[in-house]
Scaffold this motif. Structure first.
Motif, PDB file in Angstrom:
ATOM      1  N   LEU A  48       0.834  -1.207   0.000  1.00  0.00           N
ATOM      2  CA  LEU A  48       0.000   0.000   0.000  1.00  0.00           C
ATOM      3  C   LEU A  48       0.868   1.256   0.000  1.00  0.00           C
ATOM      4  CD1 LEU A  48      -2.883  -0.865   2.507  1.00  0.00           C
ATOM      5  CD2 LEU A  48      -3.070  -0.597   0.022  1.00  0.00           C
ATOM      6  N   LEU A  49       1.886   1.284   0.851  1.00  0.00           N
ATOM      7  CA  LEU A  49       2.706   2.484   0.976  1.00  0.00           C
ATOM      8  C   LEU A  49       3.563   2.749  -0.267  1.00  0.00           C
ATOM      9  CD1 LEU A  49       3.810   2.268   4.718  1.00  0.00           C
ATOM     10  CD2 LEU A  49       2.195   3.872   3.679  1.00  0.00           C
ATOM     11  N   SER A  50       3.790   1.728  -1.079  1.00  0.00           N
ATOM     12  CA  SER A  50       4.554   1.919  -2.319  1.00  0.00           C
ATOM     13  C   SER A  50       3.651   2.270  -3.501  1.00  0.00           C
ATOM     14  CB  SER A  50       5.359   0.658  -2.646  1.00  0.00           C
ATOM     15  OG  SER A  50       4.496  -0.431  -2.963  1.00  0.00           O
ATOM     16  N   HIS A  51       2.334   2.245  -3.282  1.00  0.00           N
ATOM     17  CA  HIS A  51       1.383   2.504  -4.373  1.00  0.00           C
ATOM     18  C   HIS A  51       1.436   3.968  -4.801  1.00  0.00           C
ATOM     19  CE1 HIS A  51      -2.150   2.017  -6.877  1.00  0.00           C
ATOM     20  NE2 HIS A  51      -2.699   3.061  -6.294  1.00  0.00           N
ATOM     21  N   ARG A  52       1.389   4.193  -6.093  1.00  0.00           N
ATOM     22  CA  ARG A  52       1.328   5.540  -6.642  1.00  0.00           C
ATOM     23  C   ARG A  52       0.199   5.618  -7.659  1.00  0.00           C
ATOM     24  NH1 ARG A  52       3.902   5.659  -2.875  1.00  0.00           N
ATOM     25  NH2 ARG A  52       5.997   6.461  -2.508  1.00  0.00           N
ATOM     26  N   PRO A  53      -0.589   6.704  -7.660  1.00  0.00           N
ATOM     27  CA  PRO A  53      -0.404   7.880  -6.817  1.00  0.00           C
ATOM     28  C   PRO A  53      -0.758   7.589  -5.369  1.00  0.00           C
ATOM     29  CG  PRO A  53      -2.424   8.075  -8.097  1.00  0.00           C
ATOM     30  CD  PRO A  53      -1.714   6.862  -8.621  1.00  0.00           C
ATOM     31  N   THR A  54      -0.220   8.423  -4.475  1.00  0.00           N
ATOM     32  CA  THR A  54      -0.423   8.215  -3.050  1.00  0.00           C
ATOM     33  C   THR A  54      -1.891   8.392  -2.678  1.00  0.00           C
ATOM     34  OG1 THR A  54       1.803   9.089  -2.655  1.00  0.00           O
ATOM     35  CG2 THR A  54       0.320   8.960  -0.756  1.00  0.00           C
ATOM     36  N   PHE A  55      -2.407   7.450  -1.910  1.00  0.00           N
ATOM     37  CA  PHE A  55      -3.793   7.545  -1.433  1.00  0.00           C
ATOM     38  C   PHE A  55      -3.853   8.434  -0.195  1.00  0.00           C
ATOM     39  CE2 PHE A  55      -1.660   3.867   0.292  1.00  0.00           C
ATOM     40  CZ  PHE A  55      -1.965   3.884   1.628  1.00  0.00           C
ATOM     41  N   ARG A  56      -5.068   8.830   0.206  1.00  0.00           N
ATOM     42  CA  ARG A  56      -5.228   9.754   1.327  1.00  0.00           C
ATOM     43  C   ARG A  56      -5.009   9.082   2.676  1.00  0.00           C
ATOM     44  NH1 ARG A  56     -10.079  11.348   0.308  1.00  0.00           N
ATOM     45  NH2 ARG A  56     -11.341  10.612   2.066  1.00  0.00           N
ATOM     46  N   SER A  57      -5.612   7.929   2.874  1.00  0.00           N
ATOM     47  CA  SER A  57      -5.465   7.230   4.152  1.00  0.00           C
ATOM     48  C   SER A  57      -5.933   5.789   4.015  1.00  0.00           C
ATOM     49  CB  SER A  57      -6.264   7.930   5.263  1.00  0.00           C
ATOM     50  OG  SER A  57      -7.649   7.816   5.024  1.00  0.00           O
ATOM     51  N   ALA A  58      -5.545   4.983   5.001  1.00  0.00           N
ATOM     52  CA  ALA A  58      -6.013   3.601   5.086  1.00  0.00           C
ATOM     53  C   ALA A  58      -6.440   3.329   6.520  1.00  0.00           C
ATOM     54  CB  ALA A  58      -4.916   2.624   4.661  1.00  0.00           C
TER      55      ALA A  58
END
Length: 317
Positions: free
Chosen positions: A142-152
């Motif tokens: 999740l943290l490497s996913h782009r574009p960056t998401f707002r929150s989890a």
């Protein structure tokens, strides 16, 4: 191979609908222990998770392991679309049938496959009751996913969740804490008892919020993790004690030779293991880190130390 099979997209435009009540269903098929299936059944917990997700009506929400859709149905009331990644075809079929019979039939996409293997589409927020056996790789995917998401907003085994949010000096502060908090802000939200699941797991659970830093810190994560892995090999030992170990000096010496070769530098033959040891201790001294212990160091302490090592050509990958 990625087991991505026919993403299911149902329906068209979204319409205003009255909120539906979450209903916990009992199913004939057995839970699959391989997938760590424990269905969240308490409507109050589900409502609390959705509330803490702070969803907008325009959000695309990623849900991991939706099961039969107890959480999914509540998410659909508050967002534009849910993308649900489910590995179990039985669960995916049950979810598809349940949503198709609801007012939200046009607002879900079901991806059948292993979350760690599928390519993730764009999403704004991730909400999930996480399969506990894939917790760590799931977080870093999740943290490497782009574009960056707002929150989890994610539910984990309680101890894992507490490790994510642990602060320097806490007993559970570890490499996982530091690596996650380098890339995001982690907040512990609530505990969830085992009796809120069907079947009840053997462990207690907890929910955390992860908010990725955007932009992410400009750092080579492989280098960073190499240092952190070494520092937390004995987190209560002084850095002086850790970095004087012969195998550590040998590793850093070999890395130095590789670095010089890649940079076309001629210092390789001049740097012996004894000189490497002296150089490492000098860096620790100048950084006032000889007596520091990883269990009490903050993110900025590790960043400063990594920069000092890099300045003299010492690398960790």
């Amino acid at each position: 191979m990625t087991s991505l099979i026919r993403p299911v997209k149902i329906g068209a435009e979204k319409t205003k609908v009255p909120k539906t009540k979450t209903v916990t269903k009992h199913h004939e098929f057995q839970m699959n222990k391989t997938y760590g299936q424990h269905l969240l059944k308490n409507p109050l917990i589900i409502d609390a998770i959705v509330e803490k997700s702070q969803l907008k009506s325009t959000d695309i929400v990623l849900e991991i392991g939706p099961g039969t859709g107890n959480l999914t149905m509540k998410l659909l009331e508050s967002c534009k679309k849910v993308i649900a990644v489910e590995i179990d075809p039985r669960m995916a079929a049950e979810l598809q049938k349940r949503v198709a019979a609801s007012p939200f039939a046009g607002h879900i996409e079901i991806i059948l496959g292993n979350f760690l293997e599928v390519e993730l589409p764009y999403f704004d927020v991730c909400v999930a009751n996480v399969p506990y056996q894939i917790s760590s790789p799931l977080v870093f995917k999740l943290l490497s996913h782009r574009p960056t998401f707002r929150s989890a907003v994610l539910m984990f085994q309680k101890e894992f969740a507490l490790r994510l949010a642990a602060n320097p000096g806490d007993n559970l502060y570890c490499r996982l804490s530091v690596n996650t908090q380098l890339l995001s802000k982690v907040t512990h939200l609530m505990k969830v008892g085992k009796n809120n699941f069907l079947p009840p797991p053997k462990v207690e659970s907890a929910v955390v919020r992860i908010q990725p830093f955007n932009p992410p810190p400009p750092i080579n994560f492989v280098e960073w993790d190499g240092l952190i892995r070494l520092c937390f090999s004995r987190k209560n030992k002084t850095l002086s004690g850790i970095f004087r170990v012969k195998s550590v000096i040998e590793m850093l010496h070999q890395n130095y030779k590789t670095f010089c070769a890649l940079e076309n530098k001629m210092e390789t033959d001049e740097m012996t293991e004894e000189k490497m040891k002296d150089l490492v201790i000098r860096v620790l001294e100048e950084n006032e880190s000889l007596e520091s212990r990883s269990s009490k160091m903050e993110i900025n302490d590790f960043l400063k130390l990594l920069n000092k090592f890099h300045e003299v050509g010492i690398h960790f990958k």
